[in-house]
Design a protein around this motif. Sequence first.
Motif, PDB file in Angstrom:
ATOM      1  N   CYS A   1     -94.546  -8.380  10.635  1.00  0.00           N
ATOM      2  CA  CYS A   1     -95.953  -8.512  10.268  1.00  0.00           C
ATOM      3  C   CYS A   1     -96.776  -8.916  11.498  1.00  0.00           C
ATOM      4  CB  CYS A   1     -96.088  -9.565   9.169  1.00  0.00           C
ATOM      5  SG  CYS A   1     -97.761  -9.661   8.475  1.00  0.00           S
TER       6      CYS A   1
ATOM      7  N   ASP B   1     -99.033 -11.014  11.414  1.00  0.00           N
ATOM      8  CA  ASP B   1     -99.375 -12.426  11.202  1.00  0.00           C
ATOM      9  C   ASP B   1     -99.050 -13.254  12.453  1.00  0.00           C
ATOM     10  OD1 ASP B   1     -99.085 -15.240  10.327  1.00  0.00           O
ATOM     11  OD2 ASP B   1     -99.340 -14.427   8.312  1.00  0.00           O
TER      12      ASP B   1
ATOM     13  N   GLY C   1     -98.153  -6.592   6.978  1.00  0.00           N
ATOM     14  CA  GLY C   1     -97.227  -6.217   5.911  1.00  0.00           C
ATOM     15  C   GLY C   1     -95.955  -5.559   6.399  1.00  0.00           C
TER      16      GLY C   1
ATOM     17  N   HIS D   1     -91.873 -11.957   5.822  1.00  0.00           N
ATOM     18  CA  HIS D   1     -92.045 -13.413   5.824  1.00  0.00           C
ATOM     19  C   HIS D   1     -92.666 -13.885   4.514  1.00  0.00           C
ATOM     20  CE1 HIS D   1     -96.487 -13.704   6.607  1.00  0.00           C
ATOM     21  NE2 HIS D   1     -96.294 -12.478   7.014  1.00  0.00           N
TER      22      HIS D   1
ATOM     23  N   CYS E   1     -96.956 -13.858   2.742  1.00  0.00           N
ATOM     24  CA  CYS E   1     -97.588 -12.817   3.557  1.00  0.00           C
ATOM     25  C   CYS E   1     -98.967 -12.472   2.980  1.00  0.00           C
ATOM     26  CB  CYS E   1     -96.705 -11.575   3.591  1.00  0.00           C
ATOM     27  SG  CYS E   1     -97.418 -10.234   4.571  1.00  0.00           S
ATOM     28  N   GLY E   2     -99.985 -12.559   3.824  1.00  0.00           N
ATOM     29  CA  GLY E   2    -101.348 -12.291   3.374  1.00  0.00           C
ATOM     30  C   GLY E   2    -101.546 -10.849   2.935  1.00  0.00           C
TER      31      GLY E   2
HETATM   32 ZN   LIG Z   1     -97.669 -10.987   6.696  1.00  0.00          ZN
END
Ligand SMILES: [Zn+2]
Length: 208
Positions: free
Chosen positions: A54, A56, A79, A107, A110-111
């Motif tokens: 990701c 992130d 993602g 993870h 995850c947003g």
């Molecule tokens: Zn994520």
Amino acid sequence: MALKQHTTAKAYDLLREGHARSLSGERKYGSGVGLDRALELTGGQAPYASVLCCADSRVPPEHIFDAGLGDLFVCRNAGNILDDLALGSFEYAAAHTGCPLLVVLGHTSCGAVGAAVAAVKKPEDTESPHVDSVIQRLMPAVIATVPRNGGDMSDWVDDAARWNVERICEDALRRSAILRDLHRQGKFNVLGAMYDLETAQVSFMQTG
Ligand SMILES: [Zn+2]
């Protein structure tokens, strides 16, 4: 000096050892990060692992695995989606640099997966066509893991993220003849893993 090629088993060991160093705070940045290491790599690369993870900011694979320059071949997006660009990149790494292992690293919390769960709950809320294209790619994972009667909604995002990783591990070999052939020859493997934001620990899903 020729760069060292790695076996799949050695690559897995290097990732686990690097992660242990990362957790202990005793970093050595894998094969190194300074000018000397950069100069070793001017003639080419032989990364021991490819990583799909990701975008992130909390999950940078080089930090998580205590890796140095030339150690990891990384594709990141929100993602950890295996699109054609990422798959083509991993084919290049496997076929042309001898990279023996692809780690698909999801993870917790995850947003991007959270946005896909939110989109199932309220499909009328759309942010942009680009965010939507991320969400659409994650939708199969979200739908496959929808909590059944009495199921815990709070686990939904993490369940979907894990399902997404498992499916991508299968997809990489199913979609890519190059990766499949190398896998058949015992020169390449795909490994799923989840990074827990609360513990900073990676759990590998299979040892292949
Ligand atoms: Zn994520």
